[in-house]
Design a protein around this motif. Sequence first.
Motif: not given
Length: 384
Positions: A204-219
């Motif tokens: 969960m911590e990793y997702a909050r830290r890393e996945f934000g910048r992928f949301q435009d393409k991989h939401l």
Amino acid sequence: MDAIQAEFDRLNNKSNLSKAVTDIDKCIALLENARNQIAQEPSSRGMTLARLQQSVNSQLEKVGGDHKEVYTALNRYGKALDKKFKAASAFSSSDYDALSNEGHLINRAIAMHLIREGQFTVASKFVQEAGDLDIPPELQDEFVEMYQILKAMKEQRDLDPAIAWARQKARQLEQRGSNLEFDLCKLQFVAMFVNGMDGRKHAMEYARREFGRFQDKHLKEVQMLMTAFLYTDNLQQSPYGRPFLEPEKTWEDVAHSFTKEFCSLLGLSAQSPLYLAATAGAIALPTLLKMTSIMKEKKTEWTSQNELPVEIPLPPSYHFHSIFVCPVSKDQTTEENPPMMLPCGHVIALESLQRLARSGSAPSLKCPYCPKESTLAQAKQVII
């Protein structure tokens, strides 16, 4: 091929070799026993050696008989191969001379294959003995880095080096339309998630830290991953649980994707061209030998220079580009003879289209597959 298989089976028969090994072991046991007897009773040395000589000679005769059968089978196997593939003699000496003139290119292909396969010591020695092969010295350093990352990924389940490399090459990967960095981060999330309660917390911590910048393409994919927290007790019921339920396949897929992208940025294919060419040649060899033998008997020659006289079926993994065979002429299209689409949607080769246009007296031509008529200027080239 039945004769070759029979001789191969005879050669591969382990009974003769096993008998030879057994007889040699008996010889060794006799020598060891004699040594022990002499050590215990030095006075019996002469008598022991006399008995030993007779016994060892007997065992060695058995070994010689066993080896004779193996050598006979090996000789028959070689003769069977020569008899079966005698058509190979149809190739003239000039063919082999032409091949030898390309020795520099062949040596370079071998050296590149060794580097790509991670055989760096052998590759360095080969390059040293073969001379200047025009291989950049930094290329080997690149593949050393690739294998270090793959080793960490496969053996240690450590994705950090691969993720760091993907972020370093983010711009080049984005230009290629690659999703490698996200795939690596996704696998990192999955690896954390399946590691118990603490693992899910770190995920969960990793997702909050890393996945934000992928949301435009991989939401959508990020959302599917996050639904795993709703099925922590039973991932089998999750409609999006596949990455969590097939971890080994996921690791293999990501490792293959990493290798492919790494080689692509170097301007190389993911697989060794030498390996692909050798494998395709091995598949085609029986058919080509048969064709050579037939043409020699009929005293004919191949009429085409840039293509084989027969179609060689290769596995799907060896199909690297789409092809189009004209349904009228049955010829494969080329850059000089591209596929052309008529207004009705049917596609034929340019040469066939031109022949149709010349054959009629009217300015229009009739499609060979439907009643529609059109002109040569209305046809459009198809890019495959």
